[in-house]
Design a protein around this motif. Sequence first.
Motif, PDB file in Angstrom:
ATOM      1  N   ASP A   1       5.453  -9.873  -0.413  1.00  0.00           N
ATOM      2  CA  ASP A   1       5.220 -10.284  -1.793  1.00  0.00           C
ATOM      3  C   ASP A   1       4.347 -11.532  -1.804  1.00  0.00           C
ATOM      4  O   ASP A   1       4.726 -12.562  -1.261  1.00  0.00           O
ATOM      5  CB  ASP A   1       6.563 -10.571  -2.472  1.00  0.00           C
ATOM      6  CG  ASP A   1       6.422 -10.982  -3.931  1.00  0.00           C
ATOM      7  OD1 ASP A   1       5.286 -11.064  -4.438  1.00  0.00           O
ATOM      8  OD2 ASP A   1       7.462 -11.228  -4.572  1.00  0.00           O
ATOM      9  N   GLY A   2       3.168 -11.398  -2.440  1.00  0.00           N
ATOM     10  CA  GLY A   2       2.298 -12.553  -2.605  1.00  0.00           C
ATOM     11  C   GLY A   2       0.892 -12.303  -2.111  1.00  0.00           C
ATOM     12  O   GLY A   2       0.674 -12.099  -0.917  1.00  0.00           O
ATOM     13  N   GLY A   3      -0.050 -12.254  -3.037  1.00  0.00           N
ATOM     14  CA  GLY A   3      -1.446 -12.102  -2.659  1.00  0.00           C
ATOM     15  C   GLY A   3      -1.821 -10.720  -2.186  1.00  0.00           C
ATOM     16  O   GLY A   3      -2.859 -10.545  -1.531  1.00  0.00           O
ATOM     17  N   LEU A   4      -1.002  -9.711  -2.504  1.00  0.00           N
ATOM     18  CA  LEU A   4      -1.290  -8.355  -2.044  1.00  0.00           C
ATOM     19  C   LEU A   4      -2.236  -7.643  -2.995  1.00  0.00           C
ATOM     20  O   LEU A   4      -2.053  -7.671  -4.220  1.00  0.00           O
ATOM     21  CB  LEU A   4      -0.004  -7.536  -1.924  1.00  0.00           C
ATOM     22  CG  LEU A   4       0.798  -7.650  -0.621  1.00  0.00           C
ATOM     23  CD1 LEU A   4      -0.045  -7.269   0.579  1.00  0.00           C
ATOM     24  CD2 LEU A   4       1.387  -9.023  -0.449  1.00  0.00           C
ATOM     25  N   GLY A   5      -3.277  -7.029  -2.416  1.00  0.00           N
ATOM     26  CA  GLY A   5      -4.270  -6.304  -3.185  1.00  0.00           C
ATOM     27  C   GLY A   5      -5.125  -5.480  -2.244  1.00  0.00           C
ATOM     28  O   GLY A   5      -4.849  -5.399  -1.035  1.00  0.00           O
ATOM     29  N   PRO A   6      -6.181  -4.864  -2.739  1.00  0.00           N
ATOM     30  CA  PRO A   6      -7.032  -4.011  -1.898  1.00  0.00           C
ATOM     31  C   PRO A   6      -7.584  -4.712  -0.659  1.00  0.00           C
ATOM     32  O   PRO A   6      -7.783  -4.067   0.372  1.00  0.00           O
ATOM     33  CB  PRO A   6      -8.152  -3.594  -2.857  1.00  0.00           C
ATOM     34  CG  PRO A   6      -7.507  -3.604  -4.202  1.00  0.00           C
ATOM     35  CD  PRO A   6      -6.570  -4.777  -4.173  1.00  0.00           C
ATOM     36  N   SER A   7      -7.842  -6.010  -0.735  1.00  0.00           N
ATOM     37  CA  SER A   7      -8.437  -6.715   0.400  1.00  0.00           C
ATOM     38  C   SER A   7      -7.412  -7.158   1.439  1.00  0.00           C
ATOM     39  O   SER A   7      -7.778  -7.556   2.547  1.00  0.00           O
ATOM     40  CB  SER A   7      -9.227  -7.931  -0.084  1.00  0.00           C
ATOM     41  OG  SER A   7      -8.362  -8.887  -0.678  1.00  0.00           O
ATOM     42  N   THR A   8      -6.124  -7.104   1.113  1.00  0.00           N
ATOM     43  CA  THR A   8      -5.091  -7.592   2.036  1.00  0.00           C
ATOM     44  C   THR A   8      -4.064  -6.527   2.418  1.00  0.00           C
ATOM     45  O   THR A   8      -3.284  -6.736   3.346  1.00  0.00           O
ATOM     46  CB  THR A   8      -4.345  -8.793   1.421  1.00  0.00           C
ATOM     47  OG1 THR A   8      -3.823  -8.419   0.131  1.00  0.00           O
ATOM     48  CG2 THR A   8      -5.277  -9.982   1.251  1.00  0.00           C
ATOM     49  N   ILE A   9      -4.063  -5.405   1.729  1.00  0.00           N
ATOM     50  CA  ILE A   9      -3.031  -4.407   1.960  1.00  0.00           C
ATOM     51  C   ILE A   9      -3.051  -3.839   3.374  1.00  0.00           C
ATOM     52  O   ILE A   9      -1.998  -3.592   3.967  1.00  0.00           O
ATOM     53  CB  ILE A   9      -3.129  -3.261   0.917  1.00  0.00           C
ATOM     54  CG1 ILE A   9      -1.987  -2.255   1.125  1.00  0.00           C
ATOM     55  CG2 ILE A   9      -4.483  -2.578   0.975  1.00  0.00           C
ATOM     56  CD1 ILE A   9      -0.598  -2.835   0.988  1.00  0.00           C
ATOM     57  N   ASP A  10      -4.222  -3.645   3.959  1.00  0.00           N
ATOM     58  CA  ASP A  10      -4.285  -3.054   5.297  1.00  0.00           C
ATOM     59  C   ASP A  10      -3.598  -3.937   6.335  1.00  0.00           C
ATOM     60  O   ASP A  10      -2.937  -3.430   7.252  1.00  0.00           O
ATOM     61  CB  ASP A  10      -5.735  -2.793   5.699  1.00  0.00           C
ATOM     62  CG  ASP A  10      -6.351  -1.617   4.959  1.00  0.00           C
ATOM     63  OD1 ASP A  10      -5.600  -0.861   4.298  1.00  0.00           O
ATOM     64  OD2 ASP A  10      -7.579  -1.460   5.024  1.00  0.00           O
ATOM     65  N   ALA A  11      -3.733  -5.247   6.201  1.00  0.00           N
ATOM     66  CA  ALA A  11      -3.084  -6.162   7.138  1.00  0.00           C
ATOM     67  C   ALA A  11      -1.576  -6.032   7.044  1.00  0.00           C
ATOM     68  O   ALA A  11      -0.869  -6.010   8.064  1.00  0.00           O
ATOM     69  CB  ALA A  11      -3.515  -7.598   6.861  1.00  0.00           C
ATOM     70  N   ALA A  12      -1.068  -5.942   5.826  1.00  0.00           N
ATOM     71  CA  ALA A  12       0.375  -5.827   5.626  1.00  0.00           C
ATOM     72  C   ALA A  12       0.893  -4.476   6.097  1.00  0.00           C
ATOM     73  O   ALA A  12       1.925  -4.389   6.776  1.00  0.00           O
ATOM     74  CB  ALA A  12       0.713  -6.042   4.159  1.00  0.00           C
ATOM     75  N   ALA A  13       0.180  -3.419   5.746  1.00  0.00           N
ATOM     76  CA  ALA A  13       0.618  -2.075   6.113  1.00  0.00           C
ATOM     77  C   ALA A  13       0.601  -1.872   7.623  1.00  0.00           C
ATOM     78  O   ALA A  13       1.543  -1.313   8.200  1.00  0.00           O
ATOM     79  CB  ALA A  13      -0.259  -1.040   5.428  1.00  0.00           C
ATOM     80  N   SER A  14      -0.448  -2.327   8.278  1.00  0.00           N
ATOM     81  CA  SER A  14      -0.555  -2.133   9.724  1.00  0.00           C
ATOM     82  C   SER A  14       0.474  -2.969  10.487  1.00  0.00           C
ATOM     83  O   SER A  14       0.872  -2.620  11.601  1.00  0.00           O
ATOM     84  CB  SER A  14      -1.967  -2.483  10.211  1.00  0.00           C
ATOM     85  OG  SER A  14      -2.269  -3.843   9.972  1.00  0.00           O
ATOM     86  N   ALA A  15       0.925  -4.071   9.882  1.00  0.00           N
ATOM     87  CA  ALA A  15       1.946  -4.905  10.512  1.00  0.00           C
ATOM     88  C   ALA A  15       3.329  -4.263  10.432  1.00  0.00           C
ATOM     89  O   ALA A  15       4.226  -4.609  11.195  1.00  0.00           O
ATOM     90  CB  ALA A  15       1.978  -6.289   9.873  1.00  0.00           C
TER      91      ALA A  15
END
Length: 212
Positions: A164-178
């Motif tokens: 939760d926080g700052g999630l959007g199209p430009s950051t989602i891949d980092a979160a998902a892959s983690a």
Amino acid sequence: MFKAFQLQLEAPTVKEEQTINFKNRSANHFVPNLTIGAPVIESLRKHTKAYLDCHLMVTNPLDYVDPLAKAGASGFTFHIEVAKEYWQELIRSIKSKGMRPGVALKPTTPVEEVFSLVEAEDPVELVLVMTVEPGFGGQKFMPEMMEKVRALRNKYPALDIEVDGGLGPSTIDAAASAGANCIVAGSSIFGATEPAEVINILRKSVEGAQQN
């Protein structure tokens, strides 16, 4: 009226695909501003069967268990920083009211502090890793928090891990892959010209990461 839309994927206890996430904040306590409480949950529950996920940024979460349960909340996530002395009692209380317990941790809190809650006899069923300092929307995503997500995913393969926080199209891949499988997004969706398109991007990224 509500704070954020959350994508909930691969959560066996969640029957609805759509989840609405609320941040309940207590004025001048854990964070300085007050937003949504039980009356809004109760009003919305009359019009939806969606999973209503409540994130309590308060110093006294036990006081909110009964009101939120009566209002129709589905999930109740508290902060480990304020419940270190009574988290077992809190989890039991949440479950006794038919809600799904989760624990959140701020960026400065070591991820190891939630391990005992996941491994307890009465465990939490979700861990929320804050990827901004809690309190206000529109903050910049903190990529270094993905180390916490990776640690949790490696240790608990079946755990629901939320970011939760700052999630959007430009950051989602980092979160998902983690390893995050539950995504809370607010500003990136409600500030978009085509919110549905953004939701689709977030969902596809998480689904794709889970298939790899």
